[in-house]
Write an enzyme that holds these catalytic residues in place. Structure first.
Site, PDB file in Angstrom:
ATOM      1  N   GLY A 208       0.820  -1.202   0.000  1.00 12.65           N
ATOM      2  CA  GLY A 208       0.000   0.000   0.000  1.00 12.65           C
ATOM      3  C   GLY A 208       0.850   1.245   0.000  1.00 12.65           C
ATOM      4  O   GLY A 208       2.045   1.180   0.266  1.00 12.65           O
ATOM      5  N   PRO A 209       0.233   2.374  -0.302  1.00 13.48           N
ATOM      6  CA  PRO A 209       0.983   3.629  -0.358  1.00 13.48           C
ATOM      7  C   PRO A 209       1.565   4.006   0.996  1.00 13.48           C
ATOM      8  O   PRO A 209       1.118   3.474   2.020  1.00 13.48           O
ATOM      9  CB  PRO A 209      -0.059   4.666  -0.797  1.00 13.48           C
ATOM     10  CG  PRO A 209      -1.341   3.973  -0.943  1.00 13.48           C
ATOM     11  CD  PRO A 209      -1.195   2.559  -0.551  1.00 13.48           C
ATOM     12  N   PRO A 210       2.551   4.893   1.015  1.00 17.75           N
ATOM     13  CA  PRO A 210       3.176   5.287   2.274  1.00 17.75           C
ATOM     14  C   PRO A 210       2.178   5.883   3.257  1.00 17.75           C
ATOM     15  O   PRO A 210       1.235   6.558   2.847  1.00 17.75           O
ATOM     16  CB  PRO A 210       4.165   6.367   1.855  1.00 17.75           C
ATOM     17  CG  PRO A 210       4.353   6.221   0.409  1.00 17.75           C
ATOM     18  CD  PRO A 210       3.147   5.579  -0.144  1.00 17.75           C
ATOM     19  N   GLY A 211       2.398   5.612   4.519  1.00 17.74           N
ATOM     20  CA  GLY A 211       1.602   6.272   5.545  1.00 17.74           C
ATOM     21  C   GLY A 211       0.212   5.718   5.756  1.00 17.74           C
ATOM     22  O   GLY A 211      -0.596   6.295   6.456  1.00 17.74           O
ATOM     23  N   THR A 212      -0.077   4.570   5.172  1.00 19.46           N
ATOM     24  CA  THR A 212      -1.425   4.026   5.339  1.00 19.46           C
ATOM     25  C   THR A 212      -1.516   3.099   6.539  1.00 19.46           C
ATOM     26  O   THR A 212      -2.572   2.556   6.820  1.00 19.46           O
ATOM     27  CB  THR A 212      -1.858   3.248   4.089  1.00 19.46           C
ATOM     28  OG1 THR A 212      -0.784   2.411   3.687  1.00 19.46           O
ATOM     29  CG2 THR A 212      -2.214   4.194   2.968  1.00 19.46           C
ATOM     30  N   HIS A 432      -1.086  34.820 -12.309  1.00 19.72           N
ATOM     31  CA  HIS A 432      -1.041  33.380 -12.583  1.00 19.72           C
ATOM     32  C   HIS A 432      -2.091  32.644 -11.747  1.00 19.72           C
ATOM     33  O   HIS A 432      -2.891  31.876 -12.273  1.00 19.72           O
ATOM     34  CB  HIS A 432       0.372  32.875 -12.274  1.00 19.72           C
ATOM     35  CG  HIS A 432       0.585  31.411 -12.455  1.00 19.72           C
ATOM     36  ND1 HIS A 432       1.319  30.888 -13.493  1.00 19.72           N
ATOM     37  CD2 HIS A 432       0.161  30.342 -11.736  1.00 19.72           C
ATOM     38  CE1 HIS A 432       1.345  29.578 -13.390  1.00 19.72           C
ATOM     39  NE2 HIS A 432       0.645  29.211 -12.324  1.00 19.72           N
ATOM     40  N   GLU A 433      -2.104  32.946 -10.450  1.00 16.66           N
ATOM     41  CA  GLU A 433      -3.038  32.222  -9.576  1.00 16.66           C
ATOM     42  C   GLU A 433      -4.481  32.609  -9.871  1.00 16.66           C
ATOM     43  O   GLU A 433      -5.365  31.754  -9.869  1.00 16.66           O
ATOM     44  CB  GLU A 433      -2.699  32.471  -8.104  1.00 16.66           C
ATOM     45  CG  GLU A 433      -1.343  31.931  -7.664  1.00 16.66           C
ATOM     46  CD  GLU A 433      -1.150  30.444  -7.948  1.00 16.66           C
ATOM     47  OE1 GLU A 433      -2.141  29.698  -7.971  1.00 16.66           O
ATOM     48  OE2 GLU A 433       0.008  30.036  -8.183  1.00 16.66           O
ATOM     49  N   HIS A 436      -5.706  30.572 -12.727  1.00 15.50           N
ATOM     50  CA  HIS A 436      -6.183  29.247 -12.304  1.00 15.50           C
ATOM     51  C   HIS A 436      -7.591  29.359 -11.726  1.00 15.50           C
ATOM     52  O   HIS A 436      -8.482  28.586 -12.047  1.00 15.50           O
ATOM     53  CB  HIS A 436      -5.298  28.683 -11.180  1.00 15.50           C
ATOM     54  CG  HIS A 436      -3.987  28.126 -11.639  1.00 15.50           C
ATOM     55  ND1 HIS A 436      -3.874  27.191 -12.643  1.00 15.50           N
ATOM     56  CD2 HIS A 436      -2.718  28.338 -11.194  1.00 15.50           C
ATOM     57  CE1 HIS A 436      -2.596  26.882 -12.801  1.00 15.50           C
ATOM     58  NE2 HIS A 436      -1.870  27.564 -11.938  1.00 15.50           N
TER      59      HIS A 436
HETATM   60  P1  ADP Z   1       3.332   2.862   6.532  1.00 21.29           P
HETATM   61  O1  ADP Z   1       4.167   1.854   7.219  1.00 21.29           O
HETATM   62  O2  ADP Z   1       2.199   2.300   5.750  1.00 21.29           O
HETATM   63  O3  ADP Z   1       4.087   3.857   5.731  1.00 21.29           O
HETATM   64  P2  ADP Z   1       2.901   3.702   9.203  1.00 21.29           P
HETATM   65  O4  ADP Z   1       2.314   2.506   9.818  1.00 21.29           O
HETATM   66  O5  ADP Z   1       4.345   3.937   9.441  1.00 21.29           O
HETATM   67  O6  ADP Z   1       2.610   3.730   7.653  1.00 21.29           O
HETATM   68  O7  ADP Z   1       2.044   4.963   9.640  1.00 21.29           O
HETATM   69  C1  ADP Z   1       2.613   6.075  10.252  1.00 21.29           C
HETATM   70  C2  ADP Z   1       1.726   6.594  11.341  1.00 21.29           C
HETATM   71  O8  ADP Z   1       0.500   7.090  10.807  1.00 21.29           O
HETATM   72  C3  ADP Z   1       1.314   5.513  12.314  1.00 21.29           C
HETATM   73  O9  ADP Z   1       2.237   5.387  13.332  1.00 21.29           O
HETATM   74  C4  ADP Z   1      -0.008   6.032  12.827  1.00 21.29           C
HETATM   75  O10 ADP Z   1       0.195   7.001  13.815  1.00 21.29           O
HETATM   76  C5  ADP Z   1      -0.589   6.730  11.619  1.00 21.29           C
HETATM   77  N1  ADP Z   1      -1.483   5.853  10.845  1.00 21.29           N
HETATM   78  C6  ADP Z   1      -1.285   5.447   9.580  1.00 21.29           C
HETATM   79  N2  ADP Z   1      -2.297   4.685   9.136  1.00 21.29           N
HETATM   80  C7  ADP Z   1      -3.171   4.591  10.153  1.00 21.29           C
HETATM   81  C8  ADP Z   1      -4.428   3.928  10.307  1.00 21.29           C
HETATM   82  N3  ADP Z   1      -4.972   3.220   9.321  1.00 21.29           N
HETATM   83  N4  ADP Z   1      -5.054   4.048  11.500  1.00 21.29           N
HETATM   84  C9  ADP Z   1      -4.511   4.766  12.489  1.00 21.29           C
HETATM   85  N5  ADP Z   1      -3.335   5.404  12.398  1.00 21.29           N
HETATM   86  C10 ADP Z   1      -2.654   5.347  11.250  1.00 21.29           C
HETATM   87 ZN    ZN Z   2       0.168  27.335 -11.598  1.00 20.42          ZN
END
Ligand code: ADP
Ligand code: ZN
Ligand code: MG
Length: 622
Positions: A208-212, A432-433, A436
């Site tokens: 999955g994408p980063p931060g999920t 410019h803005e 848009h």
């Molecule tokens: P990934 O490993 O997918 O890049 P992480 O698990 O490192 O993402 O997520 C970073 C932080 O974002 C987690 O520690 C948490 O605080 C928050 N976070 C991300 N996804 C969720 C989720 N689905 N539910 C709750 N918190 C989340």
């Molecule tokens: Zn622009």
């Protein structure tokens, strides 16, 4: 024939020994004088470092008296670049680093004290002796184990009730949770499965994408099952000696088996698991390849009946993985951890909102509606930004207004008053803005222009026009895409209409417009001429989003020409529409631009009133 007892050592053996000793020599040199072999780290001026720090682009820094080595923030999951600079005498540095959230530490001292100097004379011979004795005992069995100096740095989290992460801490990824519940079950009651002869899966790949929440999810699995959690990140293997990565993997599995049942988590698997066929652009992939092979060996090694260790791995680029990793018995299960939808975002916001003091009037649902495309980490960050804003304004509770501002911050990067434009530039950015905004008002494409600003934000944008989606969208129509392209070109069109010349400021707009047009033609089958064919090769993971283009199918020359012509046609069409709109609304363009030059920001009712005056044009049929 028949002469077996040759008293002389064979040539092969002799050469082998010489090579081996040279190798060890180089190794020792590398340990004590790493700068000789170390990859050259780019040197930058101190002023640039300070700029990067105050732009918030630096994640960590090691500060020594005569040198600072630091790492930039990476994009997505990619680790950022490592750079070095020579500091000047700067007492404010620690404060500055702290204010910008840079993780920093003193660099390990160089050996310029007498003890260090002494040790650096004494230790090399000791190591020589040690290494030789080691091989003497092993009967010179080759360099295999020689490098166990680099023990696994796997972090072990043994859950205690304070820090334990459970499924309750993860929201908005329900399917993934359901699938992983099964893994929890395996870990808890492994004998129930093995008794019946079922093979417990060894590897599960979280994609999955980063931060999920992949990392979080893996910890939650361990937490739910109440087992130990070993984690190591693929990127930690990148800058090692050949062989060390493999040794680490071996050591990691050894440690883990002792603690079974347990979870071994390999983050950023793509950093070691890149397909061996592809991406061989720099040569010298030996290290990665050995590490990968060792990983495969280890995974094949622990058989059913062994202690239960389940390997979880995470990646956001599954398409780059070596197919060998995905074979049965390895990472044969894939679990998608995708960006949350509206109810999911609401749940995640609820989790984080519960951790801060929030005014009872805050409408989390409204916030969730305004944040499509945000991953869990972005939402967590959003709540924190809002809380910071509330605290900065001496409020006891976080109010809706804090969230509104935080959304913009997270969307567009932090507000930066420090970047100063000269008057001429400011004027160009303003027109410019507004360009848009005007085109976006008449050709909304599923979004509503909510704010125009010429206060620079983040890295790239000098000004920006914020278009808020009116709802969570999964499908886009052709006309909406055309609207978006015209809106993207609105900025450049305004420069043309007003100044008769263009600047470099539109580069990013053009990039995005062209990408969109290309996808319309090659992916969505929206071209009359080319028909409903996909000219891009199928993409397994469409969530990878805008940047990830697929390779073209093999197309004939004439098709390739037709694609180019269509893409150009679509973009040019949007361009003409934008110009037509701006010429028709020339006076309004001037009026709004003047307003924004005075106030820097226009939003809310005032903006809606101004944009409401815009007149549509009869657009030539496409
Ligand atoms: P990934 O490993 O997918 O890049 P992480 O698990 O490192 O993402 O997520 C970073 C932080 O974002 C987690 O520690 C948490 O605080 C928050 N976070 C991300 N996804 C969720 C989720 N689905 N539910 C709750 N918190 C989340
Ligand atoms: Zn622009
Ligand atoms: Mg992660």
């Amino acid at each position: 024939m028949g002469i077996k007892n040759n008293p002389k050592p064979s040539w092969g053996r002799l050469v082998g020994n010489i090579l081996f000793i040279t190798g060890i020599g180089l190794l020792v040199i590398n340990i004590f004088f790493p700068q000789i072999f170390a990859p050259r780290i780019p040197q930058v001026p101190y002023s640039m470092f300070i700029d990067q720090v105050s732009d918030g682009n630096v994640t960590r820094a090691y500060v020594a008296q005569d040198q600072i080595r630091y790492q930039l923030k990476g994009e997505g999951e990619q680790p950022g670049q490592i750079l070095e600079t020579t500091p000047i005498f700067d007492l404010q540095l620690p404060q500055r680093l702290e204010n910008n959230g840079v993780e920093f530490a003193a660099a390990p001292p160089k050996g310029n004290n007498w003890l260090g100097t002494l040790l650096s004379w004494v230790i090399p011979p000791l190591i020589f002796v040690g290494v030789f004795q080691f091989f003497a005992r092993r009967g010179a069995g080759g360099p295999q184990g020689a490098l166990s100096i680099s023990k696994s740095k796997a972090k072990v989290y043994v859950e205690d009730d304070e820090t334990k992460v459970t499924f309750d801490d993860v929201a908005g990824v329900e399917e993934a949770k359901t699938e992983l519940t099964e893994i929890v079950e395996f870990l808890k009651n492994s004998d129930r499965y093995t008794r019946i002869g079922a093979r417990i899966p060894k590897g599960v790949l979280l994609v999955g994408p980063p931060g999920t929440g992949k990392t979080l999810m893996a910890k939650a699995v361990a937490g739910e099952a109440g087992v130990s959690f070993f984690s190591i990140s693929g990127s930690e293997f990148v800058e090692l000696f050949v062989g060390a990565g493999a040794a680490r993997v071996r050591d990691l599995f050894e440690q883990a088996k002792k603690k079974a049942p347990c979870i071994i988590f390999i983050d950023e698997l793509d950093a070691i698991g890149k397909s061996r066929a592809s991406g061989n652009f720099m040569g010298g992939n030996d290290e990665r390849e050995q590490t990968l092979n060792q990983l495969l060996t280890e995974m094949d090694g622990f058989a059913a009946g062994d202690a239960t260790a389940i390997v979880l791995a995470a990646t956001n680029r599954p398409e780059t993985l070596d197919p060998a990793l995905l074979r049965p018995g390895r990472f044969d299960r894939q679990v998608l951890v995708d960006r949350p939808d509206l109810p999911g975002r609401l749940k995640i916001l609820e989790i984080y909102a519960a951790k801060v003091k929030i005014d009872s009037e805050v409408d989390l649902k409204a916030i969730a509606t305004r944040t499509p495309g945000f991953a869990g980490a972005d939402l967590a960050n959003l709540v924190n930004e809002a809380a910071l804003l509330a605290a900065r304004n001496q409020r006891e509770k976080v109010i809706q207004g804090d969230f509104n501002e935080a959304i913009e911050r997270v969307v567009a990067g932090l507000e930066k008053k420090s970047r100063v434009l000269n008057e001429k530039e400011k004027k160009i950015v303003a027109y410019h803005e507004v360009g848009h905004a005007l085109v976006g008002a008449l050709m909304p494409g599923g979004g509503k222009v909510a704010k125009i600003s010429i206060v620079p934000r983040g890295m790239a944008a000098l000004g920006y026009t914020l278009q808020m989606p009116t709802e969570d969208r999964f499908l886009m129509s052709e006309s909406e895409l055309r609207d978006q392209i015209a809106t993207l070109l609105g900025g450049r069109a305004a420069e043309e209409v007003v100044f008769g010349s263009i600047t470099t400021g539109a580069a990013n707009d053009l990039q995005r417009a062209t990408d969109l047009a290309e996808r319309m033609v090659t992916t969505y089958g929206m071209s009359q001429i080319l028909g409903p064919l996909a000219y891009e090769k199928g993409q397994q993971n469409s969530f990878l989003g805008e940047g990830a283009m697929n390779p073209r199918r093999n197309v004939s020359d004439s098709t390739a020409k037709a694609i180019d012509a269509e893409v150009k046609e679509i973009v040019e069409n949007g361009h003409q529409q934008a110009i037509a709109i701006l010429e028709k609304n020339r006076d309004l363009l001037e009026a709004i631009a003047r307003e924004i030059l005075a106030d820097e920001v226009i939003e809310g009712e005032k903006l809606q009133e101004l944009l409401g005056r815009a007149q549509g044009v009869e657009l030539a049929a496409v």
